[in-house]
Write a protein that holds these residues in place. Structure first.
Motif, PDB file in Angstrom:
ATOM      1  N   LEU A 167      -3.390  -7.629  -4.207  1.00  0.00           N
ATOM      2  CA  LEU A 167      -2.772  -6.317  -4.013  1.00  0.00           C
ATOM      3  C   LEU A 167      -3.674  -5.359  -3.235  1.00  0.00           C
ATOM      4  CD1 LEU A 167      -0.764  -7.589  -6.037  1.00  0.00           C
ATOM      5  CD2 LEU A 167      -0.259  -5.251  -6.726  1.00  0.00           C
ATOM      6  N   ARG A 168      -4.957  -5.706  -3.134  1.00  0.00           N
ATOM      7  CA  ARG A 168      -5.851  -4.939  -2.260  1.00  0.00           C
ATOM      8  C   ARG A 168      -5.284  -4.924  -0.835  1.00  0.00           C
ATOM      9  NH1 ARG A 168     -11.176  -8.018  -0.725  1.00  0.00           N
ATOM     10  NH2 ARG A 168      -9.572  -9.266   0.264  1.00  0.00           N
ATOM     11  N   ILE A 227      -3.456  -2.155   1.846  1.00  0.00           N
ATOM     12  CA  ILE A 227      -3.975  -1.821   3.187  1.00  0.00           C
ATOM     13  C   ILE A 227      -2.810  -1.879   4.183  1.00  0.00           C
ATOM     14  CG2 ILE A 227      -5.561  -2.487   5.047  1.00  0.00           C
ATOM     15  CD1 ILE A 227      -7.319  -3.797   2.844  1.00  0.00           C
ATOM     16  N   GLY A 228      -2.602  -0.812   4.894  1.00  0.00           N
ATOM     17  CA  GLY A 228      -1.486  -0.752   5.835  1.00  0.00           C
ATOM     18  C   GLY A 228      -0.157  -0.381   5.195  1.00  0.00           C
ATOM     19  N   ASN A 268      -4.170   0.749   8.351  1.00  0.00           N
ATOM     20  CA  ASN A 268      -5.011  -0.367   8.816  1.00  0.00           C
ATOM     21  C   ASN A 268      -5.508  -0.073  10.241  1.00  0.00           C
ATOM     22  OD1 ASN A 268      -6.382  -2.776   8.879  1.00  0.00           O
ATOM     23  ND2 ASN A 268      -4.562  -4.040   9.236  1.00  0.00           N
ATOM     24  N   ALA A 269      -6.203   1.055  10.364  1.00  0.00           N
ATOM     25  CA  ALA A 269      -6.627   1.543  11.678  1.00  0.00           C
ATOM     26  C   ALA A 269      -7.535   0.551  12.389  1.00  0.00           C
ATOM     27  CB  ALA A 269      -7.348   2.881  11.502  1.00  0.00           C
ATOM     28  N   GLY A 270      -7.467   0.602  13.700  1.00  0.00           N
ATOM     29  CA  GLY A 270      -8.251  -0.321  14.506  1.00  0.00           C
ATOM     30  C   GLY A 270      -9.269   0.417  15.347  1.00  0.00           C
ATOM     31  N   GLY A 271      -8.994   0.472  16.647  1.00  0.00           N
ATOM     32  CA  GLY A 271      -9.930   1.098  17.570  1.00  0.00           C
ATOM     33  C   GLY A 271     -10.422   0.082  18.571  1.00  0.00           C
ATOM     34  N   ASN A 317       2.002  -5.489   4.402  1.00  0.00           N
ATOM     35  CA  ASN A 317       1.184  -6.653   4.726  1.00  0.00           C
ATOM     36  C   ASN A 317       1.470  -7.808   3.766  1.00  0.00           C
ATOM     37  OD1 ASN A 317      -0.808  -8.425   5.437  1.00  0.00           O
ATOM     38  ND2 ASN A 317      -2.507  -7.062   4.932  1.00  0.00           N
ATOM     39  N   LEU A 318       2.634  -8.433   3.934  1.00  0.00           N
ATOM     40  CA  LEU A 318       2.955  -9.559   3.073  1.00  0.00           C
ATOM     41  C   LEU A 318       2.211 -10.835   3.479  1.00  0.00           C
ATOM     42  CD1 LEU A 318       5.069  -7.497   2.072  1.00  0.00           C
ATOM     43  CD2 LEU A 318       6.463  -9.468   1.460  1.00  0.00           C
TER      44      LEU A 318
END
Lengths: 484, 484
Positions: free
Chosen positions: B197-198, B202-203, B153-156, A196-197
């Protein structure tokens, strides 16, 4: 540290750049260089050239050449930042993105396709004209650009309910420090392909890449708004009341707090008391937004809350009345200069659970430092603007302000808060970065910087190098966005 | 590529690790190794040990030792991923985070403090018990963990209105590949201090760091829900209708599409037609969520839309009726195995403006490939699950499936969409990464990987190395989360 580039190399590269892009894009006249030498921090360093691309691809040309010769490049929007993030502190070239300012609204998909130099207020109006809403609203929004807002992950008053800039960025286009074009994300609301850049760039203060274009998510415009001004016995009561409101699952679109000192500033500037007979009481200004039906329910909950917690409340019956309530908020910031000719404006965050403790501590800091420290901010996300006022000519006050800001930063980190909620680090917060981040965290951030910008050309001297802003000389300029 | 570690070094390091952490944390028995050798992709490689920390700091011990000796470490939650992201493809150690599963709700601040191994469904229930709502809801939510959801980075189904996992992560704690503890963000809703960096984590599919803890933002639980099932003449009409709905600024909480082939699967499994007399029609299943007052307005708009666009619609008057409508959605996926014993489940995204073009193209792909390709998904964010069904024993079908998936990925990228909306890359999407990302983009991602994980120990062999999943042998196991 980047290699220092020699004047000879810099001048010849500037000539090459001018030949490539033309004299309408590459400027070296004194007025342009002076204007690009500072931002709202008023710290000033002259660049060797100001490059104002009129086409996206010119950004790549600038960076490729700069990377080849090790020339510092400082990206710039309007320069409204207070942090010094847009000051070309190591000289070189300023990359001014104001001429890339297109805005296109995809009214069906609820997306705004914008260029970095587009003004935030213009994006909001274009969205509104299509029945959509772009919530991020830094107070600079009639001047600041989307590129600048992305660079510092700008927030504003709507953060608690709607989120900040990051929460509305769907995709970015731009250039790596090497001059290579890249796209992070697509114009779809989900994307899980590769690192995720996109989000790494958001808030990276122009140090990891240059954004040329953004796709922004819009939300349906709320049909109605309702404004309520409430006043409290003291700051601790106001903070306690805010906690009770959020604990009751009420999500105001805006929840602005002004402490008694901010209120006094506003009252002096407006020559009236906000609640007659109760001068200088801290206030919370609430705005609910939603459908008429939603508001009808929420209003009752908020009025019951106000009766239980506030010493006074006043509801706006019309948009004009709402505007007059907002005048309080707008007046307070400029009026603070009655208390000093210099201000350290710190946009710290405090976790909800620590609100009262922080209010008590801040009052002690005022007593100890013998400085005026009016404070206001966004209670729904704990983002407070603590304004440490002092007189530049008074050595005691200067020392006290420096000590106060250090104490403040230590305190917010100890409480589990952040040294910056929406301004970023730039130059001004560099002395505090290592209070927030451990050595391992700083090493990881630097490693990412070195990986993407191996020659260290992009906005060098920021974030990691310590710069004591309170010791820096400032230029005497005024800006249209100064709070009057 | 990481240095291959010798068996001698690996075994002695495993012994050192067992001495440090104990036999209750470091497992080498055959059953544990076998169970950790695959995820839902059913690709299997035996690790040398399964490490299941019971304390956060043990993660650091594992990584420090692995980094010292160059031992591959594959982090793992429940292993529900279909992408092979949790397969220890280069052996080494599996870092199983299931024992770190604490959940604490801060009911006042609307935040969930959770450990990586906490189950998503448990987080939702804990939030709901406190009057809050955690929207991300991958169909695996009764099994999959927060750590796994963050990794991809799950969705749904709630993505269109509420966003995906990324939109709810406020702060992360965890460990760098070197074993150093880091914290990205604070438990406040704004944070603008240093590089983000958080969100880079993620992902990042467990390749840039290991998450031990997360702070998740919650939103007030909607007071009411309303469900409507609509059917359409064909897929193009359904897609056109969805565009009209969004263009009218209606934001359903859920907007699930099932094409005629998915509907046929569900109808066969349920032994009934969804709309009597109209078998095998594509459907859109809508759910509105909000206050009673909000819903009253929105319902009227949606019903008017259904009358204008749909060939049939059915409103749920009770929660039981709503459940019976949802049964259609749940039945379709498992029933697809009537059409083949192997499935390439591709979670692509398509921009709203390209919906009809994509529907026409997909129908052509079905004709050309002579394969069943039932498709369903989340229309509010363009995230479609395209299920390419084939028989493993039929060489023509295998070749056709491979060609179809390549054609699909080319098409979605050409339309401005994404090769993955919510599953990530893992092993299964590695052949398509370079369709989505230019060489410069891939170089930048690899540079970030090398910067944070210089020895390449963390989940090696994923994302960048091409792995042709359709040629890989699979283990014959069934999972509790298989769609029946």
């Amino acid at each position: 540290m980047p290699n220092k580039v020699s004047a000879r190399v810099l001048n010849s590269a500037t000539e090459v750049l001018r030949k490539k892009l033309g004299a309408k894009v590459v400027h070296t006249d004194a007025a342009m260089l002076e204007a690009a030498s500072y931002d709202s921090s008023r710290i000033s360093v002259r660049p060797a050239a100001v490059v104002r691309p009129t086409k996206r691809a010119q950004i790549g040309v600038v960076l490729e050449l700069a990377n080849k010769h090790g020339i510092p490049v400082t990206p710039r929007g309007r320069g409204t930042t207070l942090m010094g993030s847009a000051v070309p502190i190591q000289g070189g070239w300023v990359l001014d993105l104001l001429a890339l300012d297109k805005i296109e609204i995809d009214a069906e998909a609820g997306l705004a396709h914008v260029q970095a130099g587009a003004k935030v207020g213009d994006v909001q109006r274009a969205a509104a004209a299509a029945g959509w809403f772009y919530p991020p609203d830094p107070s600079s929004k009639e001047y600041s650009t989307i590129g600048g807002n992305i660079a510092c992950n700008a927030g504003g008053m709507h953060g608690g309910k709607y989120g900040v800039t990051r929460d509305f960025v769907v995709a970015l286009k731009g250039y790596l420090p090497t001059g290579e074009f890249v796209e992070w994300g697509t114009a779809t609301r989900k994307f899980a392909a590769g690192f995720n850049l996109r989000d790494l760039w958001i808030g990276s203060e122009g140090m990891l890449g240059v954004v040329s274009d953004a796709v922004l998510r819009l939300i349906p415009a709320p049909a109605a708004r309702w404004t309520l001004l409430t006043s409290f016995a003291d700051e601790v009561s106001a903070f306690r009341a805010a906690r009770a409101l959020f604990g009751a699952r009420v999500q105001p679109a805006i929840c602005e707090f002004l402490d008694r000192y901010s209120v006094e500033c506003a009252e002096r500037a407006m020559r009236t008391t906000i609640f007659p007979g109760q001068p200088g009481k801290p206030v919370i200004l609430l705005e609910l937004a939603g459908s008429e039906a939603e508001l009808a329910d929420a209003k009752q909950a908020v009025l019951a809350w106000a009766r239980a917690h506030a010493v006074g409340h006043r509801e706006a019956k019309t948009r004009e009345e709402a505007e007059s309530l907002w005048a309080v908020r707008r007046k307070c910031s400029g009026a603070m200069f009655q208390m000093g000719d210099a201000k350290l404006n710190e946009d710290i965050t405090v976790p909800l659970g620590a609100y009262e403790e922080f209010a008590v501590w801040l009052e002690q800091l005022r007593v100890k430092s013998r400085l005026a420290i009016p404070t206001f901010g966004h209670l729904a996300d704990g983002n407070l603007h603590v304004n440490i006022m002092y007189h530049k000519a008074a050595p005691r006050e200067c020392r006290a302000a420096e000590r106060a800001v250090l104490a403040l930063m230590k305190k917010v980190v100890a409480l589990g808060g952040a040294i910056s909620g929406e301004h970023g680090i730039g130059l001004a917060k560099t002395p505090f970065l290592r209070m927030q981040h451990s050595p391992a965290q700083v090493r990881a951030m630097r490693a990412v910087k070195d990986a993407l910008d191996p020659r260290g050309i992009l906005n060098p001297g920021k974030m990691f190098d310590v710069f004591e802003v309170w010791k820096a000389p400032r230029v005497a300029v005024s800006f249209p966005w100064d709070h009057k």
